[in-house]
Write an enzyme that holds these catalytic residues in place. Structure first.
Site, PDB file in Angstrom:
ATOM      1  CG  ASN A   1      67.216  42.106-117.773  1.00 17.58           C
ATOM      2  OD1 ASN A   1      67.008  41.184-116.891  1.00 17.58           O
ATOM      3  ND2 ASN A   1      67.206  43.219-117.324  1.00 17.58           N
TER       4      ASN A   1
ATOM      5  CG  ASP B   1      65.288  44.624-109.262  1.00 13.92           C
ATOM      6  OD1 ASP B   1      66.152  44.395-109.831  1.00 13.92           O
ATOM      7  OD2 ASP B   1      64.487  45.439-109.218  1.00 13.92           O
TER       8      ASP B   1
HETATM    9  C1  IPE Z   1      63.533  42.461-113.705  1.00 10.74           C
HETATM   10  O1  IPE Z   1      64.387  43.292-113.058  1.00 10.74           O
HETATM   11  C2  IPE Z   1      64.232  41.388-114.328  1.00 10.74           C
HETATM   12  C3  IPE Z   1      65.075  40.543-113.461  1.00 10.74           C
HETATM   13  C4  IPE Z   1      65.121  40.487-112.078  1.00 10.74           C
HETATM   14  C5  IPE Z   1      65.690  39.354-114.134  1.00 10.74           C
HETATM   15  P1  IPE Z   1      64.898  44.677-113.822  1.00 10.74           P
HETATM   16  O2  IPE Z   1      65.998  45.252-112.895  1.00 10.74           O
HETATM   17  O3  IPE Z   1      65.496  44.275-115.370  1.00 10.74           O
HETATM   18  O4  IPE Z   1      63.596  45.563-113.654  1.00 10.74           O
HETATM   19  P2  IPE Z   1      63.392  47.279-114.076  1.00 10.74           P
HETATM   20  O5  IPE Z   1      64.176  47.585-115.415  1.00 10.74           O
HETATM   21  O6  IPE Z   1      63.918  47.654-112.811  1.00 10.74           O
HETATM   22  O7  IPE Z   1      62.002  47.229-114.280  1.00 10.74           O
HETATM   23  C1  IPE Z   2      68.655  41.891-110.974  1.00  9.50           C
HETATM   24  O1  IPE Z   2      69.304  42.839-110.203  1.00  9.50           O
HETATM   25  C2  IPE Z   2      69.329  41.033-111.732  1.00  9.50           C
HETATM   26  C3  IPE Z   2      68.851  41.096-113.063  1.00  9.50           C
HETATM   27  C4  IPE Z   2      68.152  41.691-113.671  1.00  9.50           C
HETATM   28  C5  IPE Z   2      69.544  40.391-114.173  1.00  9.50           C
HETATM   29  P1  IPE Z   2      69.722  44.127-110.978  1.00  9.50           P
HETATM   30  O2  IPE Z   2      70.899  43.940-111.712  1.00  9.50           O
HETATM   31  O3  IPE Z   2      68.417  44.761-111.590  1.00  9.50           O
HETATM   32  O4  IPE Z   2      70.129  45.318-109.885  1.00  9.50           O
HETATM   33  P2  IPE Z   2      69.553  46.697-109.458  1.00  9.50           P
HETATM   34  O5  IPE Z   2      68.180  46.702-109.824  1.00  9.50           O
HETATM   35  O6  IPE Z   2      70.174  47.552-110.707  1.00  9.50           O
HETATM   36  O7  IPE Z   2      69.927  47.058-108.300  1.00  9.50           O
HETATM   37 MG    MG Z   3      66.876  45.670-111.250  1.00 10.18          MG
END
Ligand code: IPE
Ligand code: IPE
Ligand code: MG
Length: 252
Positions: A81, A33
């Site tokens: 997602n 993340d």
């Molecule tokens: C969790 O991260 C999913 C992945 C890293 C693939 P998200 O960024 O989607 O989670 P939330 O929305 O902050 O809970």
């Molecule tokens: C994690 O990074 C990757 C996926 C969830 C696919 P994010 O895209 O959630 O990055 P932040 O949380 O917005 O910084």
């Molecule tokens: Mg995220």
């Protein structure tokens, strides 16, 4: 200081002496993340953050190999997602496909078995499923480490799928127990994670391996995923080794 993808060009981080190689976790899960925030901080589009996550993924997997971790599970795309903007979803689908194309041979040569956990539903483009199947077939006999990409994965969906399979078998209610459910998880041979690392400072699970993490040790470094390197993995393992795991029992 934050690091960049060019870190990979330098010498890999050494294993710290305080890391006990005889007690490494068998299975480590990573919620990758912080890609979007990493990109935002640089005035870049979010997708650049995902792209920069590739170097992190490779370095962490190589570090895991270095210290003898046998199972690693990486959360790449959650069942939630799909709620992101269409362009970002499309980028993530293509990116995961192209990452596999670029990296599967080197992973294969290192003895990594590639697996995917998640739903193969209609929303995942067919060409992506094809690449996934090719990577599985290419690496299926490898046994040094199992790398599972949690892709279109949700912990609740996994439990729902297990229950559906049990019902389809016509199981009697009194035969439904934890063993029966476990038998129908996506990978019944996968040990529960000993350690789960979620980067970016968010202290939540976001539907990752819900059944399997019942007794996992959780570590939440502030590092954003694109900055993650094997030294952060080693630090987490050292912290893991200081924890006392009781599994509900009492230790003397
Ligand atoms: C969790 O991260 C999913 C992945 C890293 C693939 P998200 O960024 O989607 O989670 P939330 O929305 O902050 O809970
Ligand atoms: C994690 O990074 C990757 C996926 C969830 C696919 P994010 O895209 O959630 O990055 P932040 O949380 O917005 O910084
Ligand atoms: Mg995220």
């Amino acid at each position: 200081m934050t690091s960049t993808a060019s870190d990979l060009d330098g010498a890999p981080d050494p294993v710290p002496p305080e890391l006990d190689l005889s007690r490494v976790p068998v299975h480590v899960g990573c919620v990758m993340d912080g890609n979007g925030r990493w990109a935002n901080a640089r005035g870049l589009p979010r997708t650049e953050g995902h792209a920069a996550g590739e170097a992190a993924l490779l370095d962490v997997v190589n570090g895991a190999l270095e210290i003898g971790i046998k199972w690693i599970t990486l959360y790449a795309f959650s069942t939630e997602n799909w709620r992101r903007p269409t362009d970002e979803v499309r980028f993530l689908m293509n990116f995961n496909q192209s990452l596999l194309m670029r990296r599967r041979d080197e992973l294969n040569e290192k003895g990594v078995q590639i697996r995917f956990a998640g739903r193969r539903d209609w929303r995942v483009p067919r060409r992506v499923l094809r690449r996934m199947d090719e990577s599985i077939a290419l690496t299926k006999n490898n046994s040094r480490m199992v790398m599972t990409m949690a892709f279109n994965y949700g912990g609740r969906a996994e439990i729902v799928d297990a229950v559906r399979a049990l019902v389809a078998e016509g199981i009697a209610p009194d035969k439904v127990d934890e063993r029966a459910i476990r038998r129908h998880l996506y990978f019944p041979d996968m040990p529960d994670p000993d350690l789960v690392i979620r980067t970016s400072g968010e202290t939540r699970i976001s539907n990752f391996l819900l059944w399997e993490i019942a007794y996992s040790e959780l570590i939440f470094p502030d590092t954003l995923w694109p900055d993650m390197r094997r030294r952060h993995l080693y630090q987490a393992v050292v912290e893991f080794q200081q924890r006392v795991r009781r599994f509900g029992a009492v230790t003397s």
